[in-house]
Motif scaffolding. Sequence first.
Motif, PDB file in Angstrom:
ATOM      1  N   LYS A   1      67.665  43.764  13.543  1.00  0.00           N
ATOM      2  CA  LYS A   1      67.182  44.071  14.771  1.00  0.00           C
ATOM      3  C   LYS A   1      65.710  43.222  14.744  1.00  0.00           C
ATOM      4  N   GLY A   2      65.135  43.094  13.897  1.00  0.00           N
ATOM      5  CA  GLY A   2      64.246  41.726  14.125  1.00  0.00           C
ATOM      6  C   GLY A   2      64.092  40.321  15.145  1.00  0.00           C
ATOM      7  N   HIS A   3      65.676  40.073  14.480  1.00  0.00           N
ATOM      8  CA  HIS A   3      66.358  38.779  15.137  1.00  0.00           C
ATOM      9  C   HIS A   3      66.371  39.016  16.256  1.00  0.00           C
ATOM     10  N   LEU A   4      67.290  40.391  16.234  1.00  0.00           N
ATOM     11  CA  LEU A   4      67.915  40.731  17.678  1.00  0.00           C
ATOM     12  C   LEU A   4      66.847  40.380  19.052  1.00  0.00           C
ATOM     13  N   ASN A   5      65.394  41.152  18.416  1.00  0.00           N
ATOM     14  CA  ASN A   5      64.261  41.571  19.103  1.00  0.00           C
ATOM     15  C   ASN A   5      64.000  40.157  19.473  1.00  0.00           C
TER      16      ASN A   5
ATOM     17  N   GLY B   1      68.339  30.023  17.688  1.00  0.00           N
ATOM     18  CA  GLY B   1      67.934  30.299  16.342  1.00  0.00           C
ATOM     19  C   GLY B   1      67.891  31.331  15.742  1.00  0.00           C
ATOM     20  N   GLU B   2      67.604  32.605  16.817  1.00  0.00           N
ATOM     21  CA  GLU B   2      67.520  34.327  16.730  1.00  0.00           C
ATOM     22  C   GLU B   2      68.448  34.750  16.603  1.00  0.00           C
ATOM     23  N   LEU B   3      69.457  34.204  17.670  1.00  0.00           N
ATOM     24  CA  LEU B   3      70.880  34.718  17.723  1.00  0.00           C
ATOM     25  C   LEU B   3      71.567  34.532  16.901  1.00  0.00           C
ATOM     26  N   ARG B   4      71.554  33.196  16.219  1.00  0.00           N
ATOM     27  CA  ARG B   4      72.125  32.644  14.937  1.00  0.00           C
ATOM     28  C   ARG B   4      72.090  33.674  13.636  1.00  0.00           C
ATOM     29  N   ASN B   5      70.571  33.837  13.621  1.00  0.00           N
ATOM     30  CA  ASN B   5      69.984  34.943  12.346  1.00  0.00           C
ATOM     31  C   ASN B   5      70.659  36.282  12.249  1.00  0.00           C
TER      32      ASN B   5
END
Length: 287
Positions: A165-169, A185-189
Amino acid sequence: MSEFNRMTIVAATEVISNFKSHSDMAILEVQWGIKKYVSSTSKSARVASWAQVATEVNPQVMSEAGLIALERALVEVAIQAPSSVKQSTDWRKFIAGLRFDGFEVVDEQVPNSNGTASIFDDTPAMIAVCQLRRMLPMGIPGLDFREAESEIVALLDCNGFSVAKGHLNQALSAFQRGEWSSANGELRNFYESYLNEIADGLGYAGSGNSKARRDFLGAGVNPPFLLEDYNEWDPQKTQFVQGLMSRMHPHGGHPGLSEEEDATFRLQISLITARLFLRRFNQRKTF
């Protein structure tokens, strides 16, 4: 549900204020019949009033296309911004919001009613006009990305997937700011994290290796979570799950594809894929 998200509407009013004068905005208020709602003490007050009316009341207003919702009228005015405004942060935020709503702004050639191609030809001259175009067909279940995001957040919360959830936000925030590389990068994570958390939730007890967790989802848990019949997983060749992971790690730019287009694609496919797998995990827990 509203056609546009709150960020899109607010950004649209900010874009309009960048190229419309106070008197221009006052005339639009009379045309739209919203003057009674508006504070005109400053441009910023007007912007806040317009956005509030559109998000909370959203009345039908008169436009060149007939009666339309105020939020749509704001977007239609905003897309006509001059090129100088299209370099601004407000414009980037506006376009990011539209893409999240499933729209893009395109230049289309239309006949110019005020002139002809030449003195020897009475064919109307063509001019470029900004138009709002829906990126995907209407009415197909599963293609509303705001609905996808809402359901995904609920599924992440109920399963305690806080890392994902943190990466999605972070991905959504970066996308809304027009920071495409950060969003990617965050979507990959995000993709890697929720698959890891699903594997852990299904009993994975091995090392911290993400690839090992994906292998577990394909063959280490009974029945398999990733379905070979659907070409989601296969230890001998690259299938959907690993293929998407590879697609999220491209090297360098590619001719004909902008960073914005690529980031939008990644956001869309990430949300739809996450909803599929998180729904499947939630259903599996109930049996």
